[in-house]
Design a protein around this motif. Structure first.
Motif, short mmCIF file in Angstrom:
data_model
loop_
_atom_site.label_atom_id
_atom_site.label_comp_id
_atom_site.label_asym_id
_atom_site.label_seq_id
_atom_site.Cartn_x
_atom_site.Cartn_y
_atom_site.Cartn_z
N THR A 187 0.83 -1.21 0.00
CA THR A 187 0.00 0.00 0.00
C THR A 187 0.86 1.25 0.00
O THR A 187 0.53 2.25 -0.65
CB THR A 187 -0.92 0.01 1.23
OG1 THR A 187 -1.81 -1.11 1.17
CG2 THR A 187 -1.74 1.30 1.29
N LEU B 196 -5.10 1.33 -0.15
CA LEU B 196 -5.20 0.24 0.82
C LEU B 196 -6.30 -0.75 0.43
O LEU B 196 -6.12 -1.97 0.52
CB LEU B 196 -5.46 0.80 2.22
CG LEU B 196 -5.66 -0.22 3.35
CD1 LEU B 196 -4.44 -1.13 3.49
CD2 LEU B 196 -5.95 0.50 4.67
N GLN C 229 -5.11 -3.08 -2.26
CA GLN C 229 -4.17 -4.10 -1.77
C GLN C 229 -4.88 -5.13 -0.89
O GLN C 229 -4.50 -6.31 -0.88
CB GLN C 229 -3.03 -3.43 -0.99
CG GLN C 229 -2.18 -2.49 -1.83
CD GLN C 229 -1.70 -3.13 -3.12
OE1 GLN C 229 -1.18 -4.25 -3.11
NE2 GLN C 229 -1.89 -2.44 -4.23
#
Length: 837
Positions: A563, A791, A794
Motif C-alpha cells: 500500500t 489500501l 491491496q
C-alpha cells in the motif's frame, strides 16, 4: 430626439480612470470603436446600452481580461495600452461580473484567499471570521467553508460583491449586479455602493434599468453599436429620451409578413420554475411566433433550455394538450420539440459530418424503413431543405466544418424543420449571420409557423423580435414583466419594459435549504473516506472468517508495504488529476527508479554511490515531470497523449538499461526500506504523514489552493492571478517525485532490476484516485481518501490470494469497486447540484 443633450458637468472633475480611443475587433466584427470615458472618484457612473452594445467588452478591457485593438487606458495618470488581470488588481480595479467568477470546487474562504492580496487579509488560519464579516456587509450569511458550487446564483453574486469590496479598490465595476438578487439584498447593495463612493471609490455601474440609474448614479454614459453616444445627468432626461439614446434606430431589416393568427393549441406553460426563472406561465399557439426578450442573464435562456429538456424544471407544460415530461432532451425530441442552440460549434453541428448527415440527425423517423435508412429519400429531402435555405455548398455531402457560420446556422435550422416538430425553440437563430442569410432564416421560420408549428424565438436583438414575432414576452429577473401583441410589438416598447422593470427576484429557497447550503459540509466531503474505510473493514472481516491468518502480523505488514508503494504513486497521480489531467507515465517511471537503484545499491557500494543513485532518480523524476508539463502546457498536447509519449520513452530507457532482469540490491538496504515496528512499516507512517501534509497544503497553502483552482476552472483562476501553466507543470513534477518514492518502496519488495515491474502501477494509481472520489475533471480530491483507496486495492489483492480466488477475481473485484464508487459519487454530486440549483 438626438444626441445633442448637454453632458453632465461632473465629467469635468479629475478622473482616476480615463479610456481613450478604445477599439476592439473580433475578426471582422467591430465590438468597440473610438470609445472615450472618464471615471471620477466618489461618483457612481452608470453605463447603459442594448445587448451587444459593447459594455461588457469595454469592462473586460479595463479589468485586464481583454487587450484592446486600439487605444489606451490611463489609471491615475499613467497610460497603459493593455492590462493583465493581475495589473488591474494592483491598480485597484475590481470587477463584479454578471456571471459570478468564482471557483466552484473551492470554498467561499478559499476563493477569498486567492482573490485578496495577503496584505489585505489575515492568514488562512484566521480567515473564517474575516470572511463572515465581509459577507455580512452585503447581507450574505453563507458559512465560509461552503463550496461555491453548492450555492445558488444569488448567494454567489453576493460573494462576488463582497470579494470586490474587500480589496483596496479604487475603481469598482458592477456588471448587472442586481439581476439575481431579492429586494432586501438590492437595498443593502445600494447602501454599500453609496458608502464606497462616498469614501472616494469610483464606481462603474452597468445596468439596463432606468429606475436603478435614477436612484444610484451621479452620471451616465450610453453606448450604442460600440460607440459612446454621450454622458449625461440621468435626472435631466425622461425615460423616453434615455430609451431613444439607447436604441437610436428604426426597423430597417427585411422580414416576411406576419401570420394571420393561431391555427391550433400549441404550447401551454403553467407555473414553470427552474434555474434563473420563477413561476412562469404563457402560451404559444400553433401558427404563431412568440419572442423572448430581456437583458442577458435574466432567465430567458434557462427557460428556453428547460423547455428543451436540457435543464431541470418544475411546473406544467403541455403541447397540443399532452402533458410534457421534460427530464431530458430525448424526452423533448420525442414529444415533437426541436431545439436550435445559440452555440453552433459546441451544440449545433457536428463539423466532421456532412450537410446531409447533420440535417438528417433529428429526423431519422422519416427515413427509416424496417430498421434501414432509405438513403435516396434522405438525400432528396435534405437536398430540398438545403436548397430552400440556400445553403452555399457544392453538395449535401460537403462537411459542415467547411461552411461559413451563416450556412452552418442554416443547417441547424434544416435539422429542426426536417423533423417536422410541433414546437421549434430557436435560441439566437441569426447570431453571427449576415443580412442575406438572416432574411432567409426569417422566411423559413415564418413558413414553418404558417405550416402549423409553434415557434419560440429567443433573441438579444429587439429589432429582430419586432420584425419577426407575433407576440413578445419581456422577461426580467426570471419573470415575465410584459406581454406585447400586434402593433405593440416594437423595439421601443420592449426596451421600455426592460429598463423600467422594478420587480426583483423572489426568494424561493426555504429555510431548511438555506441551512444546508450555509452549513459546513465537512461530513459530505469526507464521505469517500468513510465509505472506503467501511469497505476495507468489511472485506477484511470476510477474508478473516475464511482464513484467520489474514489479520496476522505478517500479512498486515505485507499489505501495508504494498500500500505504501502504491500510496506514494497514487498521491502523485491525484495532484495531476486535480488539475484536470492524468499521468500514464507513473508506471514506467516506477520501474525506471527500480532499474536505476539496481546499478547503485548493490552489495558493497560506497555511501557516495548510494546517494548518487538517489540524486539520479530525483533528476530523472524532475525531468519526466517537466517534460510532461511542457508538452501539455507548452505544446498543447492532451494529457493522455503527452504522458503516453513519456510512458513509451521511459519504458524504452528502462529496457535499454536492463534488457534482462539483473542487478540485485543489497539486503541491508532492503531491510532499511522495509523496516517495521510490529506489523507497521515505518515507510507507511511516512506516507501517511505525507498525505496529511499534502492535504494541509492543498487546503491552507496558497500554492495548494492555486492547484485546485486551476483544475476547478483555469480561466477564472487566471483572473485571480494564478499562473496556471506553472501550476500544472509543478503538479506533474510533484507527481513524478512522489512516484520516485513509490519506486524506492518497490525496490524493497522486488530487490532486483526488473524494468517491467512498475507498469501495473499506472492503472492501479488511477483506480485508487477514482475510488477515492477525486473528480477526474479536476478541482477536488482528498489525499487521505486516496491512501485508503490504495489500501482497499491491496486488501482486495491479498484477499484474492488468501482465498485462492485466482487472478480474474482480482480484476472483477477491483472493477466492481470502481463502478460502485463512480455511481455512488456521481449520484451524490447530482443530488447535491439539484438541491442547490
Amino acid at each position: 430626439m438626438t444626441d445633442t443633450i448637454q453632458p453632465n458637468a461632473a465629467a469635468l472633475a479629475t478622473p482616476y480612470l480615463q479610456v481613450r480611443g478604445i477599439g476592439m475587433t473580433f475578426g471582422p466584427v467591430t465590438a468597440l470603436s473610438g470609445v472615450d470615458i472618464d471615471v471620477v472618484p466618489g461618483q457612481v457612473h452608470a453605463l447603459l446600452g442594448e445587448n451587444g452594445a459593447g459594455k461588457s467588452t469595454l469592462m473586460s478591457i479595463i479589468s485586464g481580461t481583454l487587450t484592446p485593438t486600439t487605444g489606451s487606458v490611463s489609471v491615475d495618470g499613467v497610460e497603459h495600452t493593455g492590462l493583465t488581470p493581475a495589473q488591474a488588481l494592483e491598480l485597484g480595479i475590481s470587477i463584479v461580473h454578471q456571471t459570478p467568477a468564482l471557483l466552484p470546487d473551492l470554498t467561499v474562504a478559499e476563493n477569498m484567499v486567492l482573490a485578496i492580496p495577503r496584505s489585505l487579509r489575515p492568514s488562512v488560519f484566521q480567515i473564517g471570521p474575516w470572511v463572515s464579516e465581509k459577507l455580512a456587509a452585503v447581507g450574505c450569511a453563507v458559512h465560509p467553508d461552503t463550496k461555491c458550487g453548492d450555492l445558488p446564483i444569488a448567494e454567489r453574486q453576493l460573494i462576488e460583491i463582497a470579494k470586490a469590496l474587500a480589496t483596496d479598490t479604487k475603481v469598482l465595476i458592477l456588471d448587472e449586479p442586481t439581476a439575481p438578487l431579492v429586494q432586501d439584498k438590492v437595498d443593502l447593495l445600494f447602501d454599500r455602493v453609496r458608502s464606497v463612493a462616498a469614501a472616494g471609490v469610483a464606481v462603474v455601474y452597468i445596468t439596463h434599468r432606468i429606475p436603478e440609474v435614477r436612484e444610484l448614479a451621479d452620471t451616465m454614459t450610453i453606448l450604442r453599436d460600440g460607440r459612446v453616444r454621450g454622458s449625461y445627468d440621468p435626472q435631466t432626461l425622461t425615460d423616453d429620451e434615455i430609451i431613444t439614446l439607447i436604441a437610436g434606430r428604426d426597423v430597417d431589416a427585411v422580414f416576411p409578413p406576419k401570420g394571420h393568427g393561431p391555427i391550433g393549441d400549441g404550447l401551454v406553460v403553467t407555473s414553470l420554475s427552474g434555474t434563473d426563472f420563477d413561476d412562469v406561465s404563457f402560451s404559444v399557439a400553433a401558427g404563431e411566433i412568440v419572442g423572448l426578450a430581456g437583458v442577458a442573464g435574466n432567465g430567458q435562456v434557462a427557460l428556453l433550455r428547460a423547455l428543451a429538456g436540457l435543464t431541470p424544471s418544475t411546473g406544467i407544460a403541455r403541447l397540443d394538450g399532452t402533458t410534457l415530461k421534460l427530464k431530458s432532451s430525448a424526452d423533448a425530441h420525442k414529444a415533437g420539440i426541436a431545439f436550435m442552440p445559440a452555440d453552433r460549434a459546441g451544440e449545433g453541428v457536428l463539423s466532421e459530418f456532412s450537410i446531409r448527415e447533420n440535417s438528417a440527425l433529428g429526423a431519422f423517423g422519416r427515413f427509416v424503413r424496417n430498421g434501414i435508412i432509405d438513403r435516396s429519400k434522405e438525400a432528396r429531402l435534405t437536398t430540398e431543405m438545403s436548397s430552400a435555405l440556400t445553403v452555399k455548398a457544392p453538395s449535401v455531402e460537403t462537411l459542415v466544418g467547411n461552411l461559413s457560420g451563416g450556412n452552418q446556422q442554416k443547417v441547424v435550422l434544416a435539422r429542426a424543420l426536417l423533423a417536422e416538430p410541433k414546437l421549434v425553440l430557436a435560441e439566437e437563430p441569426t447570431q453571427g449571420v449576415d443580412a442575406g442569410a438572416r432574411a432567409e432564416i426569417y422566411a423559413q421560420l415564418r413558413a414553418a409557423a404558417d405550416d402549423g408549428m409553434a415557434i419560440v424565438v429567443l433573441s438579444s436583438d429587439a429589432l429582430e423580435l419586432e420584425g419577426l414575432c407575433d407576440r413578445v414576452l419581456v422577461i426580467s429577473r426570471g419573470s415575465i414583466v410584459e406581454s406585447l401583441t400586434g402593433d405593440a410589438v416594437t423595439e421601443r416598447n420592449m426596451m421600455h419594459a426592460m429598463v423600467s422593470a422594478t420587480g426583483h427576484r423572489t426568494d424561493r429557497t426555504d429555510a431548511a435549504t438555506k441551512t444546508v447550503a450555509s452549513a459546513p459540509s465537512r461530513i459530505a466531503r469526507s464521505l469517500p473516506s468513510y465509505i472506503l474505510l467501511g469497505a476495507i473493514v468489511l472485506l477484511a472481516l470476510i477474508a478473516t472468517t475464511q482464513n484467520i491468518r489474514f489479520l496476522g502480523e505478517a500479512n498486515i505488514s505485507s499489505i501495508l508495504l504494498t500500500t505504501t508503494a502504491l500510496g506514494f504513486i497514487a498521491l502523485g497521480q491525484m495532484l495531476v488529476v486535480m488539475t484536470g489531467g492524468i499521468d500514464l507515465s507513473v508506471g514506467p517511471l516506477t520501474g525506471l527508479v527500480l532499474v536505476i537503484m539496481s546499478f547503485f545499491w548493490y552489495d558493497g557500494a560506497s555511501v557516495a554511490r548510494l546517494f548518487g543513485g538517489i540524486v539520479i532518480a530525483v533528476v530523472a523524476a524532475v525531468l519526466v515531470g517537466a517534460v510532461n508539463g511542457g508538452l501539455i502546457r507548452g505544446l498543447k498536447f492532451t494529457a493522455v497523449a503527452a504522458t503516453l509519449v513519456t510512458y513509451i520513452g521511459i519504458q524504452g530507457v528502462s529496457l535499454l538499461l536492463r534488457p534482462e532482469i539483473d542487478g540485485y540490491v543489497d539486503f541491508t538496504i532492503l531491510d532499511v526500506i522495509n523496516y517495521s515496528v510490529g506489523p507497521v512499516p515505518v515507510a507507511t507512517v511516512v506516507v501517511v504523514l505525507a498525505a496529511v501534509g499534502l492535504g494541509f497544503a492543498l487546503k491552507f497553502a496558497r500554492p495548494g489552493i492555486a492547484l485546485r483552482a486551476t483544475g476547478s476552472d483555469a480561466t477564472i483562476a487566471e483572473k485571480f492571478g494564478v499562473k496556471t501553466g506553472l501550476t500544472v507543470t509543478a503538479a506533474y513534477v510533484g507527481c513524478s517525485l512522489l512516484t520516485m518514492f513509490g519506486g524506492i518502496m518497490l525496490v524493497g519488495q522486488v530487490g532486483v532490476g526488473d524494468p517491467n515491474q512498475g507498469i501495473s502501477f499506472t492503472l492501479a494509481s488511477i483506480t485508487a484516485v477514482v475510488v477515492a472520489g477525486t473528480l477526474l475533471r479536476g478541482g477536488s480530491g482528498s489525499p487521505i481518501a486516496v491512501l485508503l483507496g490504495a489500501l482497499l486495492l491491496q486488501v482486495i489483492l491479498a484477499m484474492a490470494n488468501f482465498l485462492r480466488l485466482g487472478t480474474a477475481w482480482q480484476y472483477w473485484l477491483q472493477g466492481a469497486i470502481v463502478i460502485v464508487a463512480a455511481v455512488l459519487y456521481i449520484g451524490l454530486q447530482q443530488r447535491q447540484a439539484n438541491r442547490h440549483h
